[in-house]
Design a protein around this motif. Sequence first.
Motif, short mmCIF file in Angstrom:
data_model
loop_
_atom_site.label_atom_id
_atom_site.label_comp_id
_atom_site.label_asym_id
_atom_site.label_seq_id
_atom_site.Cartn_x
_atom_site.Cartn_y
_atom_site.Cartn_z
N ALA A 170 0.76 -1.22 0.10
CA ALA A 170 -0.17 0.12 -0.07
C ALA A 170 0.95 1.05 0.01
O ALA A 170 1.76 1.21 0.55
CB ALA A 170 -0.94 0.11 1.25
N ALA A 171 0.48 2.31 -0.61
CA ALA A 171 1.15 3.50 -0.57
C ALA A 171 0.99 4.40 0.75
O ALA A 171 0.37 5.32 0.76
CB ALA A 171 0.52 4.50 -1.91
N ASP A 172 1.23 3.92 1.69
CA ASP A 172 1.03 4.54 3.16
C ASP A 172 2.25 4.86 3.72
O ASP A 172 2.54 5.13 5.05
CB ASP A 172 0.22 3.35 3.91
CG ASP A 172 0.83 2.14 3.99
OD1 ASP A 172 2.16 1.84 3.58
OD2 ASP A 172 0.27 1.28 4.69
N GLY A 173 3.41 4.74 3.08
CA GLY A 173 4.72 4.93 3.72
C GLY A 173 5.17 4.01 5.01
O GLY A 173 6.29 3.98 5.44
N LYS A 174 4.66 2.95 5.22
CA LYS A 174 4.77 1.89 6.23
C LYS A 174 5.72 0.71 5.58
O LYS A 174 5.46 0.64 4.49
CB LYS A 174 3.67 1.57 6.73
CG LYS A 174 2.94 2.66 7.57
CD LYS A 174 1.50 2.09 8.12
CE LYS A 174 0.71 3.16 8.67
NZ LYS A 174 -0.71 2.60 9.36
N GLY A 175 6.34 -0.06 6.56
CA GLY A 175 7.31 -0.90 6.37
C GLY A 175 6.38 -2.32 6.03
O GLY A 175 5.52 -2.48 6.91
N HIS A 176 6.49 -2.98 5.09
CA HIS A 176 5.70 -4.13 4.89
C HIS A 176 6.94 -5.16 4.46
O HIS A 176 7.87 -5.37 3.87
CB HIS A 176 5.02 -4.16 3.25
CG HIS A 176 3.98 -3.04 3.58
ND1 HIS A 176 2.51 -3.29 3.66
CD2 HIS A 176 3.97 -1.71 3.32
CE1 HIS A 176 1.78 -2.32 3.61
NE2 HIS A 176 2.80 -1.21 3.35
N SER A 177 6.69 -6.20 5.52
CA SER A 177 8.05 -7.23 5.57
C SER A 177 7.94 -8.21 4.56
O SER A 177 6.81 -8.70 3.94
CB SER A 177 7.66 -7.85 6.82
OG SER A 177 8.77 -9.16 7.08
N VAL A 178 8.80 -8.59 3.98
CA VAL A 178 9.12 -9.31 2.79
C VAL A 178 10.31 -10.27 2.87
O VAL A 178 11.29 -9.72 3.13
CB VAL A 178 9.42 -8.59 1.40
CG1 VAL A 178 9.62 -9.50 0.20
CG2 VAL A 178 8.10 -7.74 0.92
N LEU A 179 9.98 -11.51 3.23
CA LEU A 179 10.92 -12.60 3.35
C LEU A 179 11.80 -12.75 1.93
O LEU A 179 11.24 -13.02 0.83
CB LEU A 179 10.32 -13.98 3.85
CG LEU A 179 11.28 -14.98 3.99
CD1 LEU A 179 12.46 -14.62 5.35
CD2 LEU A 179 10.69 -16.20 4.37
N ILE A 180 13.03 -12.74 2.11
CA ILE A 180 14.18 -12.96 1.17
C ILE A 180 14.75 -14.34 0.88
O ILE A 180 14.54 -15.06 -0.13
CB ILE A 180 15.27 -11.89 1.07
CG1 ILE A 180 14.69 -10.47 1.03
CG2 ILE A 180 16.14 -12.03 -0.14
CD1 ILE A 180 15.59 -9.40 1.05
#
Length: 554
Positions: A366-376
């Motif tokens: 989302a375009a909310d400026g918050k961090g979204h966790s993505v597992l690498i």
Amino acid sequence: MSLTTSGRFKTTVLGTAVALACSVSAQADTLTEKMTLNNVTVFIRGAELFNSGKVTLPAGESEVIFTNIASDLNEQSMMVEADNGVVVQSSGVRRDFLSENVSPEVESLKKQIEVEMREQSKVNVQREVIQAQLAVLESNRALGNEKEGASVEQVSQMLQLVNGKMNELLMSDIDLREKIGEIEKNINKLNNQMAEAQQKSAQAVNQVVVKFYAPKAASSNVKLSYVINSAGWVPTYDVRVDSITEPVKLGYKANVFQNSGINWDKVNLTLSTGNPSEGAQAPRLSPWYVDLYRQPIMSSKSIQHEQSAPASPAAIMEIREDLTADESQVANGYGSKSSKPLSDYVTTDVGGVNTRFSIVLPYNIAADGKGHSVLIKQADIQGDYRYVVVPKLEPDAFLQVQLKDWEKLNLLPGKSNIFFEGSFIGQGYIDIRNVKETLDLSLGRDKKIVVTRENEKQMTGKAEFFGNSVSQQYTYMLDIKNTRKEPVKLVVQDQVPVSKDASVTVEDLKYDGATFDKATGEVQWSLDLTPNELRKLGLSYTVKYPKDQKVVGL
């Protein structure tokens, strides 16, 4: 005369009609198409967005307006491609300030305000009902006073009943008024919060205007890519140790953020360690000149002006920087019931200048400026466990793991969440910039390694005078016990003072089999402790200095 005027009038009307027709025709040729965002490459700072669309064009020139474009795109980075023989003549960006761009936070606040206002309306209706009931009771009370033929007792009973009911209704009305006051406070708070959220997300929606030329009527697939600045990712790690006899489970994650004005819905992400904002041009050296210093000649006026002038902005900023100081997020990914771990969907490419992690699973950011966790990725890494204790500063022992072959992990500096024996211990930091042979990760304190350090008063005597010098001995005893069920390796660090003056000497060093660094004064023991083993260590030294001098630092 009138005929001439009429002819000119007809000519003018005809010209205007032709111009209007051409204008309408030109507007009809302008198409509007919504772009679909398919792939995003996120850099440490910035992102490149890859879009696709399809247009059906008549023969000749056409103008197409593409929507669903990020608000802060870099026009120099924009690329437009078309197939099927269609030529891209020109492209540009224009802003659409009229289109409403509402963030998820604003939408949520609007819904909360609507709920509060609906509740406010319900309470107002309840108050209106109470007011109507009070009016009826008031009229009955007046009628009771005027009623003929009724005994005093009957009138008294009726009035008592009416007054009791009125009192009940008035008390209910007070409660409802208080409830309305609380609702109004909540509405005001929500309105203020929504105004702040709207100000943060108030961005003009962009449109890309492209002029195409088609030799003949045709449909064309259009590709559009561009770079934005309001996005990026921050590396974070989960370091899990179930036992000091097992490998370290390292979870490599990315906190992806973006505030581009458009949501990224079901896009394929690629995380890159590159940073386009740093620039691609290599630096060049300029001549380095030296000269003799010459004292400037200053008049009394300039001296007075310099003394009264305020500090420069640079100086103020420098002072403020000296004064300025600057989640525990338990991540998922381990213990998942899925038969295939998420890291299997990530492809790592280290062939270019930067490392790239391509993720085939679709993500919503989302375009909310918050961090979204993505597992690498997740990896089991072999390492040597050891404990480190500095009893002079702290009695607690800290567990460390020394990781080998860490270069293959393509790590970046970042915060780490530490889990030991199934519990969250705290946060650490992985710093690869000062690594030598192994990457040492701190895993937190272990209270099962008990360490004490005491000053041996019998051996540490008072200062003794010998001629023109003073000699003073210092002795410390260290007790270390391993209360764990398995053997451990323990590094004990202590120190002796280092003299900066030749007249002050440190001698008679005794450190029971430790290694000693003369330059730094560090004393270090490397111990192998069996379960429940107790080890005693000793450290002593003598400081000698002139009797008419005072030693600083002891």
